[in-house]
Design a protein around this motif. Structure first.
Motif, PDB file in Angstrom:
ATOM      1  N   GLY A  44     -14.684  64.045  -9.977  1.00  0.00           N
ATOM      2  CA  GLY A  44     -15.604  62.917 -10.042  1.00  0.00           C
ATOM      3  C   GLY A  44     -14.992  61.619 -10.544  1.00  0.00           C
ATOM      4  N   LYS A  45     -13.675  61.571 -10.602  1.00  0.00           N
ATOM      5  CA  LYS A  45     -13.001  60.397 -11.172  1.00  0.00           C
ATOM      6  C   LYS A  45     -12.122  59.693 -10.138  1.00  0.00           C
ATOM      7  N   GLY A  46     -11.384  58.699 -10.622  1.00  0.00           N
ATOM      8  CA  GLY A  46     -10.523  57.908  -9.760  1.00  0.00           C
ATOM      9  C   GLY A  46      -9.156  58.538  -9.530  1.00  0.00           C
ATOM     10  N   LEU A  47      -8.250  57.735  -9.005  1.00  0.00           N
ATOM     11  CA  LEU A  47      -6.936  58.185  -8.575  1.00  0.00           C
ATOM     12  C   LEU A  47      -5.870  57.855  -9.617  1.00  0.00           C
ATOM     13  N   GLU A  48      -5.017  58.828  -9.880  1.00  0.00           N
ATOM     14  CA  GLU A  48      -3.918  58.635 -10.836  1.00  0.00           C
ATOM     15  C   GLU A  48      -2.598  58.942 -10.142  1.00  0.00           C
ATOM     16  N   TRP A  49      -1.707  57.968 -10.135  1.00  0.00           N
ATOM     17  CA  TRP A  49      -0.403  58.152  -9.508  1.00  0.00           C
ATOM     18  C   TRP A  49       0.511  58.908 -10.451  1.00  0.00           C
ATOM     19  N   ILE A  50       1.069  60.016  -9.979  1.00  0.00           N
ATOM     20  CA  ILE A  50       1.937  60.851 -10.802  1.00  0.00           C
ATOM     21  C   ILE A  50       3.386  60.392 -10.709  1.00  0.00           C
ATOM     22  N   GLY A  51       3.819  60.054  -9.490  1.00  0.00           N
ATOM     23  CA  GLY A  51       5.187  59.600  -9.313  1.00  0.00           C
ATOM     24  C   GLY A  51       5.646  59.794  -7.895  1.00  0.00           C
ATOM     25  N   TYR A  52       6.917  59.452  -7.633  1.00  0.00           N
ATOM     26  CA  TYR A  52       7.447  59.672  -6.301  1.00  0.00           C
ATOM     27  C   TYR A  52       8.949  59.925  -6.307  1.00  0.00           C
ATOM     28  N   ILE A  53       9.414  60.390  -5.161  1.00  0.00           N
ATOM     29  CA  ILE A  53      10.835  60.590  -4.927  1.00  0.00           C
ATOM     30  C   ILE A  53      11.189  59.847  -3.647  1.00  0.00           C
ATOM     31  N   SER A  54      12.312  59.163  -3.672  1.00  0.00           N
ATOM     32  CA  SER A  54      12.701  58.369  -2.506  1.00  0.00           C
ATOM     33  C   SER A  54      13.450  59.231  -1.492  1.00  0.00           C
ATOM     34  N   ASP A  55      13.720  58.636  -0.352  1.00  0.00           N
ATOM     35  CA  ASP A  55      14.473  59.337   0.692  1.00  0.00           C
ATOM     36  C   ASP A  55      15.879  59.706   0.207  1.00  0.00           C
ATOM     37  N   SER A  56      16.393  58.967  -0.767  1.00  0.00           N
ATOM     38  CA  SER A  56      17.727  59.252  -1.289  1.00  0.00           C
ATOM     39  C   SER A  56      17.704  60.195  -2.496  1.00  0.00           C
TER      40      SER A  56
ATOM     41  N   ASN B  32       0.330  41.921  -3.775  1.00  0.00           N
ATOM     42  CA  ASN B  32       0.639  43.349  -3.733  1.00  0.00           C
ATOM     43  C   ASN B  32      -0.566  44.207  -4.094  1.00  0.00           C
ATOM     44  N   LEU B  33      -1.663  43.980  -3.384  1.00  0.00           N
ATOM     45  CA  LEU B  33      -2.928  44.640  -3.666  1.00  0.00           C
ATOM     46  C   LEU B  33      -3.449  45.223  -2.355  1.00  0.00           C
ATOM     47  N   HIS B  34      -3.852  46.474  -2.391  1.00  0.00           N
ATOM     48  CA  HIS B  34      -4.252  47.201  -1.190  1.00  0.00           C
ATOM     49  C   HIS B  34      -5.595  47.870  -1.441  1.00  0.00           C
ATOM     50  N   TRP B  35      -6.336  48.111  -0.370  1.00  0.00           N
ATOM     51  CA  TRP B  35      -7.656  48.728  -0.472  1.00  0.00           C
ATOM     52  C   TRP B  35      -7.703  50.033   0.319  1.00  0.00           C
ATOM     53  N   TYR B  36      -8.394  51.019  -0.267  1.00  0.00           N
ATOM     54  CA  TYR B  36      -8.550  52.336   0.357  1.00  0.00           C
ATOM     55  C   TYR B  36     -10.032  52.699   0.374  1.00  0.00           C
ATOM     56  N   GLN B  37     -10.376  53.540   1.327  1.00  0.00           N
ATOM     57  CA  GLN B  37     -11.719  54.091   1.434  1.00  0.00           C
ATOM     58  C   GLN B  37     -11.619  55.604   1.310  1.00  0.00           C
ATOM     59  N   GLN B  38     -12.459  56.175   0.445  1.00  0.00           N
ATOM     60  CA  GLN B  38     -12.487  57.628   0.324  1.00  0.00           C
ATOM     61  C   GLN B  38     -13.911  58.111   0.561  1.00  0.00           C
ATOM     62  N   TYR B  86     -14.571  53.057  -2.754  1.00  0.00           N
ATOM     63  CA  TYR B  86     -13.490  52.138  -2.394  1.00  0.00           C
ATOM     64  C   TYR B  86     -12.614  51.886  -3.617  1.00  0.00           C
ATOM     65  N   TYR B  87     -11.306  51.943  -3.393  1.00  0.00           N
ATOM     66  CA  TYR B  87     -10.339  51.757  -4.475  1.00  0.00           C
ATOM     67  C   TYR B  87      -9.369  50.638  -4.128  1.00  0.00           C
ATOM     68  N   CYS B  88      -9.028  49.849  -5.139  1.00  0.00           N
ATOM     69  CA  CYS B  88      -7.895  48.947  -4.984  1.00  0.00           C
ATOM     70  C   CYS B  88      -6.673  49.586  -5.635  1.00  0.00           C
ATOM     71  N   HIS B  89      -5.502  49.149  -5.212  1.00  0.00           N
ATOM     72  CA  HIS B  89      -4.221  49.732  -5.658  1.00  0.00           C
ATOM     73  C   HIS B  89      -3.190  48.623  -5.703  1.00  0.00           C
ATOM     74  N   GLN B  90      -2.408  48.582  -6.789  1.00  0.00           N
ATOM     75  CA  GLN B  90      -1.356  47.578  -6.885  1.00  0.00           C
ATOM     76  C   GLN B  90       0.022  48.228  -6.793  1.00  0.00           C
ATOM     77  N   GLY B 101     -12.649  52.480  -8.907  1.00  0.00           N
ATOM     78  CA  GLY B 101     -13.449  52.826  -7.745  1.00  0.00           C
ATOM     79  C   GLY B 101     -14.814  52.156  -7.741  1.00  0.00           C
ATOM     80  N   THR B 102     -15.310  51.868  -6.541  1.00  0.00           N
ATOM     81  CA  THR B 102     -16.661  51.348  -6.333  1.00  0.00           C
ATOM     82  C   THR B 102     -17.341  52.241  -5.320  1.00  0.00           C
ATOM     83  N   LYS B 103     -18.424  52.860  -5.736  1.00  0.00           N
ATOM     84  CA  LYS B 103     -19.147  53.760  -4.848  1.00  0.00           C
ATOM     85  C   LYS B 103     -20.254  53.006  -4.129  1.00  0.00           C
TER      86      LYS B 103
END
Lengths: 118, 107
Positions: A44-56, B32-38, B86-90, B101-103
């Motif tokens: 029920g919550k938002g998005l949390e970025w954990i991390g990434y790995i590049s092509d290299s 550098n701001l992007h929008w997504y729809q979930q 809807y989410y924004c992302h930087q 998020g905005t529902k």
């Protein structure tokens, strides 16, 4: 567009390590300019970025996870993986693997629900 | 860490209505701001990249604007299938972050 699919256990015990793998098809994880990322979403919550790995193979992990996260890749299998150590109930979430390219997360897997419970 | 604050958190709207969602960054992020729809039980999908660039396949009723710290996602003439969060992302600096998020609920 690439297709991504997560795999791994749906239940992990507290203090253990959560291990997930993302299999990429329709493109190579060694493709220049691509970053392979993990994002999670608590119930029920938002998005949390954990991390990434590049092509290299260079990695960046979100400091909010206090060095518990580790992302790696297996080029021979066209896969990348997430290990999250010392998990607690707060790590219960839906985990997504995604491709990050030219500033955006443009391709996402369907997500895998992981619960941390004894 | 750059904090993104969206408003409103929730909005109930009728079809054909015009909707505006805002995203404010805690420091300047250029474009550098992007929008997504979930949608419910789906993965997020890109709508707008770099503040105002439409993403391939996205209906033209979705528009983005802004730069620096203040950004807007506008949906012209809302359709029933636009019910989603809807989410924004930087992507300006690490760690990358999302708004809360905005529902949107369709009446």
């Amino acid at each position: 567009q690439v297709l991504l699919q997560e795999s791994g256990p749906g239940l992990v015990k507290p203090s253990q390590t959560l291990s997930l793998t993302c299999t990429v098809s329709g493109g190579s994880i060694s493709s220049a300019g691509s970053f392979w990322s993990w994002i999670r979403q608590h119930p029920g919550k938002g998005l949390e970025w954990i991390g990434y790995i590049s092509d290299s193979g260079s990695t960046y992990h979100n400091p909010s996870l206090k060095s518990r996260a580790s992302i790696s890749m297996d080029r021979s299998k066209n896969q990348f993986s997430l290990n999250l150590s010392s998990v607690t109930a707060a790590d219960t979430a839906r985990y997504y693997c995604t491709r990050y390219e030219r500033g955006i997360f443009d391709d996402w897997a369907q997500g895998i629900q992981v619960a941390v419970s004894s | 860490e750059i904090v993104l604050t969206q408003s409103p958190d929730f909005q109930s709207v009728t079809p054909k209505e015009k909707v505006t969602i805002t995203c404010r960054a805690s420091q300047s992020i250029g474009s550098n701001l992007h929008w997504y729809q979930q949608k419910a039980d789906q993965s997020p999908k890109v709508l707008i990249r770099f503040a105002s660039q439409s993403f391939s396949g996205v209906p033209s009723r979705f528009r983005g604007s802004g730069s620096g710290t203040d950004f807007t996602l506008t949906i012209d003439s809302l359709e029933p299938e636009d019910a989603a969060t809807y989410y924004c992302h930087q992507s300006s600096s690490l760690p990358q972050t999302f708004g809360q998020g905005t529902k949107l609920e369709i009446k």
